[in-house]
Motif scaffolding. Sequence first.
Motif, PDB file in Angstrom:
ATOM      1  N   PHE A   1     -74.087  -0.249  34.531  1.00 23.82           N
ATOM      2  CA  PHE A   1     -74.680  -1.102  35.552  1.00 23.82           C
ATOM      3  C   PHE A   1     -73.634  -2.011  36.189  1.00 23.82           C
ATOM      4  O   PHE A   1     -73.706  -2.309  37.383  1.00 23.82           O
ATOM      5  CB  PHE A   1     -75.852  -1.908  34.980  1.00 23.82           C
ATOM      6  CG  PHE A   1     -77.019  -1.050  34.593  1.00 23.82           C
ATOM      7  CD1 PHE A   1     -77.676  -0.278  35.537  1.00 23.82           C
ATOM      8  CD2 PHE A   1     -77.458  -1.001  33.288  1.00 23.82           C
ATOM      9  CE1 PHE A   1     -78.753   0.522  35.184  1.00 23.82           C
ATOM     10  CE2 PHE A   1     -78.534  -0.200  32.930  1.00 23.82           C
ATOM     11  CZ  PHE A   1     -79.180   0.567  33.881  1.00 23.82           C
ATOM     12  N   ASP A   2     -72.638  -2.435  35.413  1.00 25.40           N
ATOM     13  CA  ASP A   2     -71.540  -3.230  35.971  1.00 25.40           C
ATOM     14  C   ASP A   2     -70.747  -2.409  36.989  1.00 25.40           C
ATOM     15  O   ASP A   2     -70.377  -2.911  38.056  1.00 25.40           O
ATOM     16  CB  ASP A   2     -70.612  -3.727  34.871  1.00 25.40           C
ATOM     17  CG  ASP A   2     -71.259  -4.758  33.966  1.00 25.40           C
ATOM     18  OD1 ASP A   2     -72.159  -5.486  34.435  1.00 25.40           O
ATOM     19  OD2 ASP A   2     -70.864  -4.829  32.788  1.00 25.40           O
ATOM     20  N   ARG A   3     -70.483  -1.123  36.664  1.00 22.45           N
ATOM     21  CA  ARG A   3     -69.777  -0.244  37.608  1.00 22.45           C
ATOM     22  C   ARG A   3     -70.577  -0.066  38.884  1.00 22.45           C
ATOM     23  O   ARG A   3     -70.024  -0.072  39.986  1.00 22.45           O
ATOM     24  CB  ARG A   3     -69.513   1.121  36.967  1.00 22.45           C
ATOM     25  CG  ARG A   3     -68.366   1.137  35.995  1.00 22.45           C
ATOM     26  CD  ARG A   3     -67.951   2.554  35.629  1.00 22.45           C
ATOM     27  NE  ARG A   3     -69.043   3.367  35.103  1.00 22.45           N
ATOM     28  CZ  ARG A   3     -69.448   3.354  33.845  1.00 22.45           C
ATOM     29  NH1 ARG A   3     -68.877   2.554  32.972  1.00 22.45           N
ATOM     30  NH2 ARG A   3     -70.424   4.137  33.442  1.00 22.45           N
ATOM     31  N   MET A   4     -71.902   0.097  38.746  1.00 28.57           N
ATOM     32  CA  MET A   4     -72.755   0.255  39.925  1.00 28.57           C
ATOM     33  C   MET A   4     -72.689  -0.990  40.807  1.00 28.57           C
ATOM     34  O   MET A   4     -72.575  -0.885  42.031  1.00 28.57           O
ATOM     35  CB  MET A   4     -74.203   0.502  39.507  1.00 28.57           C
ATOM     36  CG  MET A   4     -74.476   1.852  38.940  1.00 28.57           C
ATOM     37  SD  MET A   4     -76.244   1.936  38.525  1.00 28.57           S
ATOM     38  CE  MET A   4     -76.293   3.458  37.637  1.00 28.57           C
ATOM     39  N   LEU A   5     -72.764  -2.163  40.179  1.00 27.97           N
ATOM     40  CA  LEU A   5     -72.727  -3.413  40.931  1.00 27.97           C
ATOM     41  C   LEU A   5     -71.391  -3.571  41.642  1.00 27.97           C
ATOM     42  O   LEU A   5     -71.355  -3.889  42.834  1.00 27.97           O
ATOM     43  CB  LEU A   5     -72.986  -4.606  40.004  1.00 27.97           C
ATOM     44  CG  LEU A   5     -72.893  -5.981  40.663  1.00 27.97           C
ATOM     45  CD1 LEU A   5     -73.930  -6.122  41.780  1.00 27.97           C
ATOM     46  CD2 LEU A   5     -73.059  -7.079  39.627  1.00 27.97           C
ATOM     47  N   ARG A   6     -70.284  -3.348  40.932  1.00 31.77           N
ATOM     48  CA  ARG A   6     -68.964  -3.486  41.555  1.00 31.77           C
ATOM     49  C   ARG A   6     -68.785  -2.508  42.708  1.00 31.77           C
ATOM     50  O   ARG A   6     -68.234  -2.862  43.751  1.00 31.77           O
ATOM     51  CB  ARG A   6     -67.867  -3.299  40.515  1.00 31.77           C
ATOM     52  CG  ARG A   6     -67.685  -4.512  39.621  1.00 31.77           C
ATOM     53  CD  ARG A   6     -66.395  -4.437  38.806  1.00 31.77           C
ATOM     54  NE  ARG A   6     -66.239  -3.202  38.057  1.00 31.77           N
ATOM     55  CZ  ARG A   6     -66.695  -3.006  36.823  1.00 31.77           C
ATOM     56  NH1 ARG A   6     -67.341  -3.966  36.193  1.00 31.77           N
ATOM     57  NH2 ARG A   6     -66.495  -1.854  36.223  1.00 31.77           N
ATOM     58  N   ALA A   7     -69.253  -1.276  42.537  1.00 31.18           N
ATOM     59  CA  ALA A   7     -69.129  -0.280  43.606  1.00 31.18           C
ATOM     60  C   ALA A   7     -69.977  -0.664  44.813  1.00 31.18           C
ATOM     61  O   ALA A   7     -69.529  -0.534  45.957  1.00 31.18           O
ATOM     62  CB  ALA A   7     -69.534   1.103  43.088  1.00 31.18           C
ATOM     63  N   ALA A   8     -71.185  -1.156  44.581  1.00 26.03           N
ATOM     64  CA  ALA A   8     -72.053  -1.576  45.692  1.00 26.03           C
ATOM     65  C   ALA A   8     -71.456  -2.779  46.411  1.00 26.03           C
ATOM     66  O   ALA A   8     -71.491  -2.867  47.640  1.00 26.03           O
ATOM     67  CB  ALA A   8     -73.458  -1.897  45.175  1.00 26.03           C
ATOM     68  N   GLN A   9     -70.891  -3.718  45.647  1.00 24.69           N
ATOM     69  CA  GLN A   9     -70.246  -4.879  46.260  1.00 24.69           C
ATOM     70  C   GLN A   9     -69.042  -4.467  47.086  1.00 24.69           C
ATOM     71  O   GLN A   9     -68.837  -4.966  48.199  1.00 24.69           O
ATOM     72  CB  GLN A   9     -69.829  -5.888  45.187  1.00 24.69           C
ATOM     73  CG  GLN A   9     -70.985  -6.628  44.577  1.00 24.69           C
ATOM     74  CD  GLN A   9     -70.566  -7.475  43.386  1.00 24.69           C
ATOM     75  OE1 GLN A   9     -69.584  -7.178  42.693  1.00 24.69           O
ATOM     76  NE2 GLN A   9     -71.322  -8.534  43.127  1.00 24.69           N
ATOM     77  N   ALA A  10     -68.226  -3.551  46.555  1.00 24.85           N
ATOM     78  CA  ALA A  10     -67.044  -3.083  47.286  1.00 24.85           C
ATOM     79  C   ALA A  10     -67.447  -2.358  48.569  1.00 24.85           C
ATOM     80  O   ALA A  10     -66.826  -2.550  49.620  1.00 24.85           O
ATOM     81  CB  ALA A  10     -66.206  -2.154  46.396  1.00 24.85           C
ATOM     82  N   LYS A  11     -68.502  -1.552  48.503  1.00 21.43           N
ATOM     83  CA  LYS A  11     -68.973  -0.830  49.687  1.00 21.43           C
ATOM     84  C   LYS A  11     -69.483  -1.811  50.748  1.00 21.43           C
ATOM     85  O   LYS A  11     -69.168  -1.681  51.923  1.00 21.43           O
ATOM     86  CB  LYS A  11     -70.087   0.145  49.291  1.00 21.43           C
ATOM     87  CG  LYS A  11     -70.595   0.986  50.436  1.00 21.43           C
ATOM     88  CD  LYS A  11     -71.665   1.957  49.956  1.00 21.43           C
ATOM     89  CE  LYS A  11     -72.190   2.780  51.113  1.00 21.43           C
ATOM     90  NZ  LYS A  11     -73.211   3.729  50.682  1.00 21.43           N
ATOM     91  N   ALA A  12     -70.253  -2.812  50.303  1.00 14.36           N
ATOM     92  CA  ALA A  12     -70.773  -3.809  51.241  1.00 14.36           C
ATOM     93  C   ALA A  12     -69.644  -4.650  51.828  1.00 14.36           C
ATOM     94  O   ALA A  12     -69.643  -4.975  53.015  1.00 14.36           O
ATOM     95  CB  ALA A  12     -71.796  -4.700  50.545  1.00 14.36           C
ATOM     96  N   ASP A  13     -68.658  -4.980  51.001  1.00 18.32           N
ATOM     97  CA  ASP A  13     -67.526  -5.780  51.463  1.00 18.32           C
ATOM     98  C   ASP A  13     -66.708  -5.004  52.495  1.00 18.32           C
ATOM     99  O   ASP A  13     -66.302  -5.558  53.525  1.00 18.32           O
ATOM    100  CB  ASP A  13     -66.656  -6.185  50.274  1.00 18.32           C
ATOM    101  CG  ASP A  13     -65.665  -7.272  50.612  1.00 18.32           C
ATOM    102  OD1 ASP A  13     -65.965  -8.098  51.503  1.00 18.32           O
ATOM    103  OD2 ASP A  13     -64.594  -7.307  49.970  1.00 18.32           O
ATOM    104  N   ALA A  14     -66.482  -3.722  52.235  1.00 15.42           N
ATOM    105  CA  ALA A  14     -65.720  -2.885  53.168  1.00 15.42           C
ATOM    106  C   ALA A  14     -66.443  -2.738  54.499  1.00 15.42           C
ATOM    107  O   ALA A  14     -65.806  -2.635  55.552  1.00 15.42           O
ATOM    108  CB  ALA A  14     -65.465  -1.512  52.543  1.00 15.42           C
TER     109      ALA A  14
END
Length: 117
Positions: free
Chosen positions: A68-81
């Motif tokens: 779930f931490d990986r999912m959150l970090r990936a979603a945050q990175a996608k939104a940030d990009a």
Amino acid sequence: MSDAEWEFVRPLLPHAETGRKRLDDRMVLNEIVWKFRTGSAWRDVPERFGSWATLHTRFRRWAADGTFDRMLRAAQAKADAAGAADWMVSVDSTIVRAHQHAAGARKGAPMAFVKPR
């Protein structure tokens, strides 16, 4: 979960190479999301979703191994990009409370008699 959401999440899930056939990860993730959206207890998950114990076990495993931490970090990175993330954070100290014992005073000793260390 839409196909696009699933394609984003699927590579972030752990892969079981051995063992018996498991419930489909997409179905399990949908069921976990349903459980938390409704606020239901694990035992109250509808039978059409399968065994509540299986869902709970998968949730615990994914939480423990960082899925779930990986999912959150990936979603945050996608939104940030995409420029869709606002990273301003504010903490209001009037609601941040420390436990009374966190202040460091010795238990039972009056303040006037506490010896300096």
